[in-house]
Design a protein around this motif. Structure first.
Motif, short mmCIF file in Angstrom:
data_model
loop_
_atom_site.label_atom_id
_atom_site.label_comp_id
_atom_site.label_asym_id
_atom_site.label_seq_id
_atom_site.Cartn_x
_atom_site.Cartn_y
_atom_site.Cartn_z
N LEU A 40 0.80 -1.34 0.01
CA LEU A 40 -0.16 -0.19 0.08
C LEU A 40 0.84 1.10 0.09
CD1 LEU A 40 -2.97 -0.76 0.19
CD2 LEU A 40 -1.73 -2.45 1.56
N MET A 41 0.77 2.03 -0.82
CA MET A 41 1.77 3.04 -0.97
C MET A 41 1.15 4.56 -1.39
SD MET A 41 3.08 4.96 -3.92
CE MET A 41 3.21 3.89 -5.42
N GLY A 42 1.39 5.64 -0.96
CA GLY A 42 0.79 6.84 -1.23
C GLY A 42 1.63 7.89 -0.68
N SER A 43 1.17 9.22 -0.77
CA SER A 43 1.92 10.36 -0.37
C SER A 43 1.02 11.20 0.39
CB SER A 43 2.56 11.27 -1.61
OG SER A 43 3.30 10.44 -2.44
N GLY A 44 1.12 11.63 1.56
CA GLY A 44 0.34 12.56 2.16
C GLY A 44 -1.22 11.80 2.50
N GLY A 45 -2.19 12.53 1.92
CA GLY A 45 -3.45 11.91 2.00
C GLY A 45 -3.49 10.40 1.43
N THR A 46 -3.04 10.52 0.46
CA THR A 46 -3.14 8.88 0.00
C THR A 46 -2.22 7.85 0.61
OG1 THR A 46 -1.67 9.33 -1.87
CG2 THR A 46 -3.99 9.35 -2.50
N ALA A 221 -5.10 15.88 11.09
CA ALA A 221 -3.95 16.82 11.47
C ALA A 221 -3.46 17.51 10.34
CB ALA A 221 -3.33 16.07 12.53
N MET A 222 -2.76 16.52 9.49
CA MET A 222 -1.79 17.13 8.57
C MET A 222 -2.41 17.80 7.35
SD MET A 222 1.60 15.22 6.91
CE MET A 222 1.02 14.43 5.87
N CYS A 223 -3.35 16.90 6.77
CA CYS A 223 -3.67 17.55 5.48
C CYS A 223 -5.15 18.44 5.46
CB CYS A 223 -4.18 16.22 4.66
SG CYS A 223 -2.88 14.96 4.28
N ALA B 232 6.92 21.17 23.58
CA ALA B 232 6.15 20.87 22.36
C ALA B 232 6.55 20.59 21.25
CB ALA B 232 4.92 22.04 22.28
N THR B 233 6.39 19.57 20.59
CA THR B 233 6.98 19.40 19.24
C THR B 233 5.72 18.66 18.36
OG1 THR B 233 7.07 16.79 19.74
CG2 THR B 233 8.90 18.00 20.60
N LYS B 234 6.31 18.49 17.19
CA LYS B 234 5.63 17.54 16.08
C LYS B 234 6.78 16.81 15.40
CE LYS B 234 2.66 16.77 12.52
NZ LYS B 234 1.08 16.89 12.33
N SER B 235 6.53 15.66 15.29
CA SER B 235 7.68 14.84 14.41
C SER B 235 6.93 14.44 12.83
CB SER B 235 8.05 13.72 14.94
OG SER B 235 7.11 12.91 15.64
N ILE B 236 7.55 14.78 12.00
CA ILE B 236 7.17 14.26 10.60
C ILE B 236 8.14 13.80 9.94
CG2 ILE B 236 7.36 16.61 9.84
CD1 ILE B 236 4.29 14.33 8.88
N PHE B 241 6.74 15.33 4.83
CA PHE B 241 6.52 16.73 5.11
C PHE B 241 6.16 17.76 4.12
CE2 PHE B 241 8.84 21.00 4.95
CZ PHE B 241 8.58 21.43 6.15
N PHE B 242 6.38 17.43 2.67
CA PHE B 242 5.87 18.18 1.76
C PHE B 242 4.42 18.03 1.43
CE2 PHE B 242 10.49 18.05 1.09
CZ PHE B 242 10.93 19.47 0.95
N HIS B 243 3.83 17.13 2.02
CA HIS B 243 2.45 16.89 1.59
C HIS B 243 1.59 17.32 2.90
CE1 HIS B 243 3.15 14.68 -1.95
NE2 HIS B 243 4.34 14.15 -1.50
N GLY B 244 1.75 18.45 3.53
CA GLY B 244 0.92 19.02 4.43
C GLY B 244 1.61 19.87 5.51
N THR B 245 2.31 19.43 6.37
CA THR B 245 3.10 20.08 7.22
C THR B 245 3.79 21.37 6.79
OG1 THR B 245 3.10 18.04 8.60
CG2 THR B 245 4.36 19.87 9.24
#
Lengths: 338, 338
Positions: A40-46, A221-223, B232-236, B241-245
């Motif tokens: 199962l592979m994707g980027s961010g949302g996917t 949280a992220m997207c 406080a932190t966030k780890s990503i 990283f480039f897909h949201g944060t």
């Protein structure tokens, strides 16, 4: 409901459902030829949308699976990803660079690639062996349409592997999702508006979830909050919360708890019991609050990610209106070079 | 060096190295009996310490593996965890409730359990088939001693599976770690002090890493900064990283980038190039800055997690001194009921 076109929603989810026939043929063909593992592979949302599929495989299957971030897969070149592998991926635009490159790498080692895309003929479709398209999909309805198809793919692999006796009922439930999830959105609308209004200016949310809604927790949280609203977050798995992040609990901290009906629900219950003793700012997003007409009680836990996604879309939309911050605005992503 | 007992450090790491002989016997015995998959399992720190082992298996092995949070494993009861499985886990105190319960569950389905503990006879040792103890281990030296043994276990499984031609050189590098990592701590001390001093009052750090130091990234954010310093932190993950944060990037944001020498290094390079354009507060923790006397250049990337851990211990210690906040103080963990 504001910020939402019901006709398009039903059409896009309906198209996802109608793709199931072709999905079954594709999976049956792959199973006939033989395979050893799933990626199962994707980027961010996917990437995060694959999370509930990995949870379904973990709890209901013995098929070996791997869950990979596209950009890391390209570099790491997993040794088990080879001609015996099946890669399952998605990209709405079909232009996500890392996802395309990872699919191309997978094909180069002989793996078969199944891709869910917006339009057939997009770049990702060019490096996939099986393509399922959904032309009117957009960010408003993306997650649920991908879940329906991801789940249909995984469930078929499991059925063909002689496991997952719930297969027929599960797929029947997926077919009911356009109707069921429309009702969820309607029921959730008011709660979502109240939450967005109350938290218009809240600068930080701690998001905690588990099991088959861990992907929703991470993704919201992220997207949504970070990417689409520029609101700071941390997402942490409920099973990990007590091993570090607990110390950040503070009366001023806003907690969003994501509660599924799966086996891990009690992990979030435990976090809820704790945080309610220390802060009043606790919002529980609980799939159990919804009727899900026609869905068998024993299938309900399996569709929790779909329900959660429909619930959260309402929150996203109301945030964007209340905060006058369109969900499509970006400072950096696809705006500046990096 | 302050907050640090060199003699104890060398002794604890030396004990980890001397356990390798017994580890090899145990793994050889398991391999003779046959097994189908490995489960790396833990809670918080010991969960994240399994991360580089999963990365080693991903990139150098075809043995199926799974990486599980103890508390979730107990609920989810993975279908592939059965009498053909080997569970690898650790707990310094040997009293981490979820880890013990997960080990007990694993044994109940017939899986074999390998446990690294502080003292033999602790509760976790009671539900393990193979126990390796290290009596003087403490939070000051824990991560590296566990890494040495985790890596020795995984590497032996890989060698016995007819793969990982680097086995002999890798184990020889592990044996050199007490000396090598002592030198890393010495070289890192001044940099760590300067960083801790400069960031004494920084309220938030964005932690970004990848590949075999992703676990260090996640762990330093959660188990050190949050749990032990209440920062406080966030780890990503750098690949995410480039897909949201990315949208949270701000001139006021402090970034800590965790750079390994493995294949994914360029993912963190890319984040570095981007964030340096937008903020001056960028600290790169780079294993490449250290000599690692006697370690072959092609083995260096494989020991990056150990080097990173030794580097970060200095940062933790200086933070605790500069901020007058002992690393053992807790508000909630094992203090209040939950």
């Amino acid at each position: 409901m504001v910020g939402y076109d019901e006709a398009v929603y039903r059409e896009v989810l309906g198209k996802a459902v109608s793709n199931i026939e072709e999905i079954n043929k594709a999976v049956d063909e792959i199973c006939d030829q033989g395979y050893k593992n799933l990626y199962l592979m994707g980027s961010g949302g996917t990437y995060s949308m694959a999370s509930p599929v990995t949870y379904l495989l973990k709890t209901h299957s013995t098929i070996p699976w791997n869950w990979e971030i596209a950009a890391e897969l390209i570099k790491a070149k997993p040794l088990s990803l080879n001609a015996d592998s099946v890669v399952i991926t998605a990209s709405l635009s079909g232009t996500t660079t890392e996802t395309i490159e990872a699919a191309r790498y997978a094909q180069s080692v002989g793996a078969k690639v199944i891709a869910l895309v917006g339009e057939d003929g997009c770049p990702l479709a060019e490096c996939a062996d099986y393509v399922f398209e959904n032309p009117n999909a957009s960010n408003d309805n993306l997650v649920e349409e991908i879940y329906i198809q991801y789940f249909a793919i995984a469930a078929r692999f499991m059925r063909n592997n002689g496991e997952f006796p719930e297969y027929d009922e599960f797929v029947s439930a997926l077919r009911k999702m356009p109707e069921v999830l429309q009702a969820v959105r309607e029921q959730q609308d008011e709660t979502a508006l109240a939450f967005a209004t109350a938290h218009k200016d809240t600068p930080f949310h701690m998001c905690v979830g588990s099991g088959n809604v861990w992907g929703e927790t991470y993704c919201f949280a992220m997207c949504v909050l970070e990417e689409m609203q520029w609101i700071a977050t941390k997402s942490i798995h409920a099973a990990e919360f007590f091993h570090g992040t607990i110390e950040m609990t503070d009366p001023d901290m806003s907690f969003m708890l994501f509660k599924s009906e799966d086996e891990t629900r009690s992990l979030v219950d435990r976090v809820e019991r704790f945080v309610r003793q220390h802060t009043d700012k606790v919002q529980v997003w609980d799939t159990k609050a919804f009727e899900l007409d026609g869905i068998d009680p024993k299938i309900r836990p399996l569709v929790s990610p779909l329900v959660m996604s429909a619930m959260l879309e309402r929150v996203s939309t109301h945030f964007s209106i209340v905060r006058d911050h369109d969900l499509d605005i970006r400072r950096y992503y696809r705006v500046v070079e990096y």
